[in-house]
Design a protein around this motif. Structure first.
Motif, PDB file in Angstrom:
ATOM      1  N   THR A  96     -17.306  -2.700  16.619  1.00 17.42           N
ATOM      2  CA  THR A  96     -16.309  -1.495  16.311  1.00 17.42           C
ATOM      3  C   THR A  96     -15.016  -2.392  15.558  1.00 17.42           C
ATOM      4  N   GLN A  97     -14.197  -1.705  14.699  1.00 15.88           N
ATOM      5  CA  GLN A  97     -13.216  -2.216  14.112  1.00 15.88           C
ATOM      6  C   GLN A  97     -12.108  -1.218  14.343  1.00 15.88           C
ATOM      7  N   PRO A  98     -10.851  -1.812  14.454  1.00 17.57           N
ATOM      8  CA  PRO A  98      -9.738  -0.773  14.429  1.00 17.57           C
ATOM      9  C   PRO A  98      -9.516  -0.073  13.170  1.00 17.57           C
ATOM     10  N   THR A  99      -9.218   1.147  13.558  1.00 18.75           N
ATOM     11  CA  THR A  99      -9.167   2.021  12.118  1.00 18.75           C
ATOM     12  C   THR A  99      -7.685   2.678  12.490  1.00 18.75           C
ATOM     13  N   LYS A 100      -7.198   3.300  11.027  1.00 23.79           N
ATOM     14  CA  LYS A 100      -6.149   4.254  11.054  1.00 23.79           C
ATOM     15  C   LYS A 100      -6.265   5.250   9.861  1.00 23.79           C
ATOM     16  N   LEU A 101      -5.883   6.360  10.297  1.00 25.27           N
ATOM     17  CA  LEU A 101      -5.844   7.440   9.256  1.00 25.27           C
ATOM     18  C   LEU A 101      -4.013   7.383   8.652  1.00 25.27           C
ATOM     19  N   ILE A 102      -4.408   7.558   7.117  1.00 28.81           N
ATOM     20  CA  ILE A 102      -3.123   7.477   6.609  1.00 28.81           C
ATOM     21  C   ILE A 102      -2.985   8.420   5.342  1.00 28.81           C
ATOM     22  N   GLN A 103      -1.748   9.014   5.354  1.00 28.14           N
ATOM     23  CA  GLN A 103      -1.436   9.715   4.231  1.00 28.14           C
ATOM     24  C   GLN A 103      -0.842   9.036   3.121  1.00 28.14           C
ATOM     25  N   TYR A 104      -1.712   8.810   1.909  1.00 22.37           N
ATOM     26  CA  TYR A 104      -1.462   7.815   1.016  1.00 22.37           C
ATOM     27  C   TYR A 104      -0.754   8.497  -0.235  1.00 22.37           C
ATOM     28  N   ASP A 105       0.492   8.004  -0.709  1.00 19.44           N
ATOM     29  CA  ASP A 105       1.157   8.517  -2.001  1.00 19.44           C
ATOM     30  C   ASP A 105       0.762   8.268  -3.085  1.00 19.44           C
ATOM     31  N   ARG A 106       0.083   6.953  -3.214  1.00 17.65           N
ATOM     32  CA  ARG A 106      -0.130   6.350  -4.707  1.00 17.65           C
ATOM     33  C   ARG A 106      -1.619   6.785  -5.216  1.00 17.65           C
ATOM     34  N   ILE A 107      -1.742   8.286  -5.446  1.00 15.06           N
ATOM     35  CA  ILE A 107      -3.020   8.823  -5.627  1.00 15.06           C
ATOM     36  C   ILE A 107      -3.736   8.247  -6.840  1.00 15.06           C
ATOM     37  N   GLU A 108      -3.013   7.457  -7.744  1.00 17.75           N
ATOM     38  CA  GLU A 108      -3.625   6.966  -8.939  1.00 17.75           C
ATOM     39  C   GLU A 108      -4.768   5.765  -8.407  1.00 17.75           C
ATOM     40  N   LEU A 109      -4.425   5.055  -7.294  1.00 20.04           N
ATOM     41  CA  LEU A 109      -5.162   3.955  -6.678  1.00 20.04           C
ATOM     42  C   LEU A 109      -6.582   4.455  -6.071  1.00 20.04           C
ATOM     43  N   ILE A 110      -6.729   5.842  -5.965  1.00 23.92           N
ATOM     44  CA  ILE A 110      -7.859   5.909  -5.059  1.00 23.92           C
ATOM     45  C   ILE A 110      -9.168   6.051  -6.014  1.00 23.92           C
ATOM     46  N   LYS A 111      -9.067   5.950  -7.261  1.00 24.37           N
ATOM     47  CA  LYS A 111     -10.342   5.867  -8.129  1.00 24.37           C
ATOM     48  C   LYS A 111     -11.023   4.612  -7.634  1.00 24.37           C
ATOM     49  N   PRO A 112     -12.549   4.799  -7.895  1.00 32.19           N
ATOM     50  CA  PRO A 112     -13.499   3.662  -7.564  1.00 32.19           C
ATOM     51  C   PRO A 112     -12.984   2.331  -8.205  1.00 32.19           C
ATOM     52  N   VAL A 113     -12.838   2.824  -9.328  1.00 35.35           N
ATOM     53  CA  VAL A 113     -12.631   1.599 -10.261  1.00 35.35           C
ATOM     54  C   VAL A 113     -11.407   0.530  -9.998  1.00 35.35           C
ATOM     55  N   ARG A 114     -10.547   1.178  -9.137  1.00 36.23           N
ATOM     56  CA  ARG A 114      -9.255   0.684  -8.622  1.00 36.23           C
ATOM     57  C   ARG A 114      -9.106   0.276  -7.245  1.00 36.23           C
ATOM     58  N   ARG A 115     -10.172   0.265  -6.659  1.00 33.23           N
ATOM     59  CA  ARG A 115     -10.341  -0.074  -5.194  1.00 33.23           C
ATOM     60  C   ARG A 115      -9.637  -1.255  -4.818  1.00 33.23           C
ATOM     61  N   SER A 116     -10.177  -2.365  -5.486  1.00 34.56           N
ATOM     62  CA  SER A 116      -9.197  -3.589  -5.081  1.00 34.56           C
ATOM     63  C   SER A 116      -7.836  -3.491  -5.237  1.00 34.56           C
ATOM     64  N   GLU A 117      -7.167  -2.654  -6.126  1.00 33.11           N
ATOM     65  CA  GLU A 117      -5.772  -2.820  -6.243  1.00 33.11           C
ATOM     66  C   GLU A 117      -5.160  -1.627  -5.043  1.00 33.11           C
ATOM     67  N   LEU A 118      -5.977  -0.851  -4.822  1.00 33.18           N
ATOM     68  CA  LEU A 118      -5.852  -0.051  -3.344  1.00 33.18           C
ATOM     69  C   LEU A 118      -5.843  -0.754  -2.164  1.00 33.18           C
ATOM     70  N   ILE A 119      -6.457  -1.659  -2.051  1.00 34.39           N
ATOM     71  CA  ILE A 119      -6.632  -2.492  -0.852  1.00 34.39           C
ATOM     72  C   ILE A 119      -5.707  -3.435  -0.654  1.00 34.39           C
TER      73      ILE A 119
END
Length: 221
Positions: free
Chosen positions: A142-165
């Protein structure tokens, strides 16, 4: 007076079976579940539900035993009501916690209903369940997890996953290993994401699993 305070052999049998039930459930909840999750709220819930269900089912048998054909129907209706409590009208219960709740309920019912089984057979049955849960926990990392309401919606694209992380790591200060994108609100430019990160579970609390923060939660921030 002696009759009023007399203890019957059936009552002694009930106490022995109750002791077995409590010890087995405590081992599963404390040593297998709580050791990883550190969720005191569910520890409290699981233990007390197991105690309550054991007595409900055990006494239901003896109260209804003189009703002949109605006994099976009464027990069936009672068990249906017991399992219906799993649908609490509160926040959604995680799958792992729901599984442990189901296990504790089943063990309480088995230990209360299996009056024809010997103590040895009952112990073997309980030990088999403990081993099954232990083996599953052994394979589950098991890994600790958190639910987050994220505001930078432009980073949720799969091609920008590294930027999101990278953005999440810089803002949260934890090593994010995995990100899952859930509900998206384009009107408010918000997205609900779940992050998995490296760290200890010692500080894991119920607030980590909330979909929405309550006003009272901000008092501790």
């Amino acid at each position: 007076m002696n009759t009023l305070f007399a203890i019957s052999p059936d009552f002694i049998t009930m106490l022995v079976r109750f002791l077995i039930c409590v010890i087995v459930n405590w081992i599963i909840i404390d040593r297998l579940y709580y050791a990883k999750s550190r969720r005191r709220d569910f520890f409290f819930t699981f233990m007390l539900i197991s105690v309550a269900i054991f007595f409900i089912v055990y006494f239901m048998i003896f109260v209804l035993e003189d009703m002949k054909g109605k006994t099976s129907m009464g027990i069936g209706i009672g068990l249906f009501g017991i399992f219906s409590i799993m649908r609490y009208r509160t926040d959604a219960m995680p799958v792992r916690e729901m599984t442990y709740l189901f296990i504790t309920i089943c063990l309480s019912v088995v230990n209360a209903l299996a009056v024809s089984m010997s103590y040895g057979e009952l112990l073997i049955t309980n030990i088999v369940v403990i081993i099954a849960v232990w083996l599953c926990e052994l394979k589950l990392k098991t890994q600790p997890t958190k639910l987050i309401q994220y505001d930078r919606i432009e980073l949720i694209k799969p091609v920008r996953r590294s930027e999101l992380i990278a953005d999440l790591q810089s803002r949260l200060g934890v090593a994010v290993t995995k990100v899952e994108v859930g509900a998206i609100d384009f009107l408010r430019d918000m997205a609900m994401i779940r992050i998995y990160y490296d760290g200890t579970n010692d500080g894991k609390k119920d607030i980590d699993h909330r979909i929405k923060l309550k006003t009272t939660d901000y008092e501790h921030i």
